[in-house]
Design a protein around this motif. Structure first.
Motif, mmCIF file in Angstrom:
data_model
loop_
_atom_site.group_PDB
_atom_site.id
_atom_site.type_symbol
_atom_site.label_atom_id
_atom_site.label_comp_id
_atom_site.label_asym_id
_atom_site.label_seq_id
_atom_site.Cartn_x
_atom_site.Cartn_y
_atom_site.Cartn_z
ATOM 1 N N LEU A 210 0.833 -1.206 0.000
ATOM 2 C CA LEU A 210 0.000 0.000 0.000
ATOM 3 C C LEU A 210 0.869 1.258 0.000
ATOM 4 O O LEU A 210 0.573 2.219 -0.711
ATOM 5 N N HIS A 211 1.952 1.237 0.777
ATOM 6 C CA HIS A 211 2.854 2.397 0.796
ATOM 7 C C HIS A 211 3.501 2.596 -0.578
ATOM 8 O O HIS A 211 3.563 3.713 -1.089
ATOM 9 N N GLU A 212 3.963 1.519 -1.194
ATOM 10 C CA GLU A 212 4.597 1.635 -2.514
ATOM 11 C C GLU A 212 3.565 2.042 -3.576
ATOM 12 O O GLU A 212 3.889 2.793 -4.499
ATOM 13 N N CYS A 213 2.321 1.592 -3.432
ATOM 14 C CA CYS A 213 1.243 2.080 -4.320
ATOM 15 C C CYS A 213 1.076 3.587 -4.129
ATOM 16 O O CYS A 213 0.792 4.309 -5.086
ATOM 17 N N GLY A 214 1.253 4.041 -2.889
ATOM 18 C CA GLY A 214 1.220 5.480 -2.619
ATOM 19 C C GLY A 214 2.283 6.215 -3.428
ATOM 20 O O GLY A 214 2.022 7.273 -3.997
ATOM 21 N N HIS A 215 3.493 5.648 -3.506
ATOM 22 C CA HIS A 215 4.549 6.262 -4.333
ATOM 23 C C HIS A 215 4.127 6.288 -5.801
ATOM 24 O O HIS A 215 4.323 7.291 -6.493
ATOM 25 N N LEU A 216 3.555 5.188 -6.267
ATOM 26 C CA LEU A 216 3.080 5.141 -7.647
ATOM 27 C C LEU A 216 2.079 6.264 -7.901
ATOM 28 O O LEU A 216 2.177 6.988 -8.895
ATOM 29 N N LEU A 217 1.133 6.436 -6.986
ATOM 30 C CA LEU A 217 0.113 7.474 -7.148
ATOM 31 C C LEU A 217 0.706 8.880 -7.073
ATOM 32 O O LEU A 217 0.316 9.770 -7.830
ATOM 33 N N VAL A 218 1.667 9.075 -6.182
ATOM 34 C CA VAL A 218 2.322 10.377 -6.045
ATOM 35 C C VAL A 218 3.093 10.721 -7.321
ATOM 36 O O VAL A 218 3.121 11.871 -7.753
ATOM 37 N N GLN A 219 3.706 9.708 -7.934
ATOM 38 C CA GLN A 219 4.588 9.945 -9.072
ATOM 39 C C GLN A 219 3.908 9.810 -10.428
ATOM 40 O O GLN A 219 4.549 10.033 -11.461
ATOM 41 N N GLN A 220 2.621 9.491 -10.457
ATOM 42 C CA GLN A 220 1.984 9.220 -11.747
ATOM 43 C C GLN A 220 1.867 10.449 -12.653
ATOM 44 O O GLN A 220 1.888 10.322 -13.864
ATOM 45 N N ASN A 221 1.756 11.628 -12.078
ATOM 46 C CA ASN A 221 1.697 12.853 -12.880
ATOM 47 C C ASN A 221 3.082 13.524 -12.809
ATOM 48 O O ASN A 221 3.422 14.150 -11.814
ATOM 49 N N VAL A 222 3.867 13.362 -13.862
ATOM 50 C CA VAL A 222 5.259 13.820 -13.865
ATOM 51 C C VAL A 222 5.362 15.323 -13.625
ATOM 52 O O VAL A 222 6.186 15.775 -12.821
ATOM 53 N N ASN A 223 4.536 16.119 -14.282
ATOM 54 C CA ASN A 223 4.608 17.580 -14.115
ATOM 55 C C ASN A 223 4.317 17.999 -12.680
ATOM 56 O O ASN A 223 5.021 18.828 -12.103
ATOM 57 N N SER A 224 3.293 17.409 -12.104
ATOM 58 C CA SER A 224 2.934 17.707 -10.724
ATOM 59 C C SER A 224 4.058 17.274 -9.775
ATOM 60 O O SER A 224 4.410 17.994 -8.842
ATOM 61 N N TYR A 225 4.612 16.090 -10.035
ATOM 62 C CA TYR A 225 5.697 15.575 -9.205
ATOM 63 C C TYR A 225 6.909 16.506 -9.257
ATOM 64 O O TYR A 225 7.493 16.835 -8.226
ATOM 65 N N GLU A 226 7.275 16.921 -10.452
ATOM 66 C CA GLU A 226 8.453 17.781 -10.600
ATOM 67 C C GLU A 226 8.272 19.126 -9.901
ATOM 68 O O GLU A 226 9.228 19.695 -9.387
ATOM 69 N N LYS A 227 7.051 19.623 -9.857
ATOM 70 C CA LYS A 227 6.790 20.885 -9.141
ATOM 71 C C LYS A 227 6.831 20.684 -7.630
ATOM 72 O O LYS A 227 7.432 21.463 -6.910
ATOM 73 N N ARG A 228 6.165 19.645 -7.147
ATOM 74 C CA ARG A 228 6.041 19.431 -5.697
ATOM 75 C C ARG A 228 7.350 18.964 -5.057
ATOM 76 O O ARG A 228 7.632 19.312 -3.916
ATOM 77 N N TYR A 229 8.137 18.189 -5.781
ATOM 78 C CA TYR A 229 9.361 17.604 -5.219
ATOM 79 C C TYR A 229 10.575 18.026 -6.057
ATOM 80 O O TYR A 229 11.412 17.205 -6.420
ATOM 81 N N LYS A 230 10.669 19.294 -6.323
ATOM 82 C CA LYS A 230 11.702 19.831 -7.219
ATOM 83 C C LYS A 230 13.113 19.410 -6.803
ATOM 84 O O LYS A 230 13.916 19.002 -7.647
ATOM 85 N N SER A 231 13.418 19.490 -5.535
ATOM 86 C CA SER A 231 14.765 19.140 -5.066
ATOM 87 C C SER A 231 15.068 17.660 -5.256
ATOM 88 O O SER A 231 16.207 17.290 -5.542
ATOM 89 N N GLN A 232 14.065 16.803 -5.097
ATOM 90 C CA GLN A 232 14.276 15.369 -5.328
ATOM 91 C C GLN A 232 14.654 15.134 -6.785
ATOM 92 O O GLN A 232 15.546 14.351 -7.084
ATOM 93 N N VAL A 233 13.963 15.807 -7.693
ATOM 94 C CA VAL A 233 14.253 15.655 -9.116
ATOM 95 C C VAL A 233 15.662 16.168 -9.416
ATOM 96 O O VAL A 233 16.435 15.511 -10.116
ATOM 97 N N GLU A 234 16.016 17.325 -8.846
ATOM 98 C CA GLU A 234 17.356 17.870 -9.047
ATOM 99 C C GLU A 234 18.424 16.910 -8.528
ATOM 100 O O GLU A 234 19.495 16.779 -9.108
ATOM 101 N N GLY A 235 18.136 16.222 -7.432
ATOM 102 C CA GLY A 235 19.074 15.269 -6.854
ATOM 103 C C GLY A 235 19.354 14.075 -7.747
ATOM 104 O O GLY A 235 20.399 13.430 -7.630
ATOM 105 N N LEU A 236 18.434 13.769 -8.665
ATOM 106 C CA LEU A 236 18.670 12.679 -9.610
ATOM 107 C C LEU A 236 19.810 13.008 -10.569
ATOM 108 O O LEU A 236 20.510 12.123 -11.044
#
Length: 131
Positions: A29-55
């Motif tokens: 269920l927690h990993e499904c949560g990650h899937l749901l959080v990350q399913q919209n790439v544009n939204s993810y990149e805005k909300r977690y900008k530093s995580q994306v930069e860290g990649l």
């Protein structure tokens, strides 16, 4: 053992097969949560900008902002997992996810130096002032 994780490239969830069945469901269920959080790439990149930069720049992973985004995504994944459990009527796991999210969040906050928790909460308060 194998770490539980969601791989967005292959859209695959991995759960440690050595876990007890209840813990497997909890982790899934927690990993499904990650899937749901990350399913919209544009939204993810805005909300977690530093995580994306860290990649792209691993030095960014040492920053307070990256750690806050990491914590934010973990908490959001627990929240989405909780909502999924509730939606599919896995009520016992709703309670476990809620408690787990809070325990895990507290653990993440203290994951390095003693003063880090204060620095993170100060940064969160500062970020909230800008909203």
């Amino acid at each position: 053992g194998t770490a539980d994780l969601y791989d967005p490239n292959s859209k695959t969830i991995f759960v440690n097969k050595r876990l007890k069945s209840g813990n497997k469901l909890y982790s899934t269920l927690h990993e499904c949560g990650h899937l749901l959080v990350q399913q919209n790439v544009n939204s993810y990149e805005k909300r977690y900008k530093s995580q994306v930069e860290g990649l792209f720049d691993k030095r960014k992973c040492r920053s307070i902002r990256w750690r806050i985004d990491f914590l934010k995504e973990e908490y959001d994944a627990w929240d989405r997992g909780y909502k999924l459990a509730k939606r599919v009527k896995i009520l016992l796991f709703c309670a476990m996810l809620f408690i787990g999210a809070n325990v895990i969040a507290a653990t993440y906050v203290f994951f390095q130096q003693k003063n880090e928790a204060k620095r993170i909460t100060d940064a969160l308060e500062e970020a909230n002032k800008g909203k």
